[in-house]
Design a protein around this motif. Structure first.
Motif, short mmCIF file in Angstrom:
data_model
loop_
_atom_site.label_atom_id
_atom_site.label_comp_id
_atom_site.label_asym_id
_atom_site.label_seq_id
_atom_site.Cartn_x
_atom_site.Cartn_y
_atom_site.Cartn_z
N HIS A 252 39.74 93.04 88.04
CA HIS A 252 39.51 93.89 86.88
C HIS A 252 39.51 92.97 85.67
N VAL A 253 38.43 92.96 84.89
CA VAL A 253 38.28 91.91 83.89
C VAL A 253 37.77 92.44 82.55
N VAL A 254 38.05 91.64 81.51
CA VAL A 254 37.32 91.71 80.25
C VAL A 254 36.63 90.36 80.10
N TYR A 255 35.61 90.32 79.26
CA TYR A 255 34.94 89.03 79.06
C TYR A 255 35.57 88.28 77.89
N GLY A 256 35.48 86.95 77.99
CA GLY A 256 35.91 86.08 76.91
C GLY A 256 34.71 85.47 76.21
N ALA A 257 34.97 84.59 75.27
CA ALA A 257 33.89 83.99 74.48
C ALA A 257 32.94 83.19 75.36
N THR A 258 33.47 82.40 76.31
CA THR A 258 32.57 81.57 77.12
C THR A 258 31.76 82.40 78.11
N ASP A 259 32.23 83.59 78.45
CA ASP A 259 31.46 84.46 79.35
C ASP A 259 30.19 84.97 78.68
N LEU A 260 30.18 85.00 77.36
CA LEU A 260 29.00 85.46 76.63
C LEU A 260 27.91 84.41 76.58
N GLY A 261 28.27 83.14 76.69
CA GLY A 261 27.27 82.09 76.57
C GLY A 261 26.62 82.10 75.19
N HIS B 180 43.72 99.11 79.92
CA HIS B 180 43.01 99.20 78.65
C HIS B 180 42.37 97.84 78.37
N GLY B 181 41.04 97.79 78.35
CA GLY B 181 40.34 96.54 78.16
C GLY B 181 39.99 96.27 76.71
N PHE B 182 40.26 95.03 76.27
CA PHE B 182 39.88 94.58 74.93
C PHE B 182 39.20 93.23 75.07
N PRO B 183 37.87 93.23 75.29
CA PRO B 183 37.15 91.97 75.45
C PRO B 183 37.11 91.17 74.14
N TYR B 184 36.59 89.97 74.23
CA TYR B 184 36.41 89.12 73.05
C TYR B 184 35.61 89.88 71.98
N GLY B 185 36.12 89.88 70.77
CA GLY B 185 35.45 90.57 69.67
C GLY B 185 35.89 92.01 69.47
N PHE B 186 36.79 92.49 70.34
CA PHE B 186 37.31 93.85 70.23
C PHE B 186 38.83 93.78 70.11
N PRO B 187 39.37 93.69 68.90
CA PRO B 187 40.81 93.53 68.71
C PRO B 187 41.60 94.69 69.32
N ILE B 188 42.76 94.37 69.86
CA ILE B 188 43.61 95.41 70.44
C ILE B 188 44.09 96.37 69.37
N GLN B 189 44.14 97.64 69.73
CA GLN B 189 44.63 98.69 68.84
C GLN B 189 45.89 99.30 69.43
N PRO B 190 46.83 99.76 68.59
CA PRO B 190 48.04 100.41 69.12
C PRO B 190 47.68 101.63 69.95
N LEU B 191 48.52 101.91 70.94
CA LEU B 191 48.31 103.07 71.80
C LEU B 191 49.13 104.22 71.25
N SER B 192 48.45 105.24 70.75
CA SER B 192 49.14 106.30 70.02
C SER B 192 49.84 107.31 70.92
N ASN B 193 49.29 107.54 72.12
CA ASN B 193 49.87 108.56 73.00
C ASN B 193 50.08 108.01 74.41
N PRO B 194 51.03 107.10 74.58
CA PRO B 194 51.27 106.56 75.93
C PRO B 194 51.83 107.62 76.86
N ASN B 195 51.49 107.49 78.12
CA ASN B 195 51.95 108.41 79.15
C ASN B 195 53.14 107.79 79.88
N ASP B 196 54.30 108.45 79.82
CA ASP B 196 55.51 107.92 80.42
C ASP B 196 55.42 107.81 81.95
#
Length: 279
Positions: free
Chosen positions: A101-110, A152-168
């Motif tokens: 299960h992956v997100v892409y990084g900068a080098t994956d974009l070429g 929750h995926g946050f690839p390169y260029g998509f900054p992580i955002q706080p999770l407002s409603n986490p499920n316990d």
């Protein structure tokens, strides 16, 4: 079904508690910054470098096998899988890369932008089914050994955002490609906004943050009160990066939300290891 015994330090009263379960078990393998390339580092031949990469990826395949030798732990990867665009490199990845299960990084974009991700060789691996892409804003739920995990995926260029409603009743895991540096580890050129201190506000709500981008490994234990465990994987192949650490390593994510670093070639396989006690 079974639910998590611990989430961000809060105990869930379910059937696990009634059975007095006091052991955390491995649920997933965490890694990042593979930077697969057929160009060997200084001092290695192309053949020996291919063999080394193939052997290391094979060690991960062994690590994920469960006692029944059929089931496997999921692999969570925080990007920068590829460092090249040749057909030969893609063929190597298809032969040796485990499913992740992956997100892409900068080098994956070429040479492409995030909007052009489907033009990349990274996308060949997605289409082949070898990697499972985690798109920003579209969480994916999986089950590992009876425990529910939401990715929750946050690839390169998509900054992580706080999770407002986490499920316990879920382990909330963010898989992030973003260069972050911890206290005392600032390098020349590192920006203030990339410090762990300045990123903390965006980490709240998750149980675990898995980072890629900084090749130097580090980890921060959960501080409770909603702040997660933070695990920066580091380079899987330190020989080819600027960080000359001695041994390739991955993280083992446990059911209590902790992550323990495992050095490939040194630890026992998960099928034979003693379960870790929850502290």
């Amino acid at each position: 079904g079974r639910h998590l015994q611990y989430v961000s330090g809060r105990k869930i009263k379910d059937e696990l508690q009634s059975n007095q379960a006091k052991e955390a078990i491995p649920l997933a393998i965490c890694l990042a910054d593979l930077h697969l390339t057929l160009i060997p580092p200084v001092g290695k031949s192309e053949k020996s470098w291919r063999n080394h990469m193939g052997y290391t990826l094979g060690q991960i395949e062994k690590l994920v096998k469960l006692p029944d030798q059929i089931s496997k732990l999921p692999i969570l990867c925080s990007g920068d899988i590829l460092n090249g665009e040749s057909i030969e490199l893609i063929n190597f990845a298809l032969e040796y890369l485990p499913m992740m299960h992956v997100v892409y990084g900068a080098t994956d974009l070429g040479i492409y932008s995030p909007k052009e991700i489907e033009k990349t060789v990274f996308w060949n691996l997605v289409l082949s089914g070898r990697i499972l892409f985690l798109k920003s804003g579209k969480p994916s739920e999986i089950i590992s050994r009876g425990y529910p995990i939401r990715l929750h995926g946050f690839p390169y260029g998509f900054p992580i955002q706080p999770l407002s409603n986490p499920n316990d009743l879920l382990l909330e895991v963010a898989i992030v490609h973003d260069y972050v540096w911890p206290k005392g580890e600032r390098l020349l050129g590192d920006r203030d906004e990339s410090s762990l201190k300045n990123k903390k506000s965006s980490f709240f709500g998750y149980d675990v943050i898995i980072l890629g981008g900084n090749h130097k490994p580090f980890s921060i234990r959960s501080g409770g009160k909603g702040f997660p465990s933070v695990f920066n994987c580091g380079s899987l192949f330190p020989e080819s990066s600027q960080e000359k650490s001695s041994t390739s390593s991955v993280g083992i994510l446990y059911s209590d939300g902790s992550i323990i670093r495992s050095y490939l070639g040194q630890d026992k396989l998960l099928g034979n290891e003693t379960k870790k006690k929850v502290k």
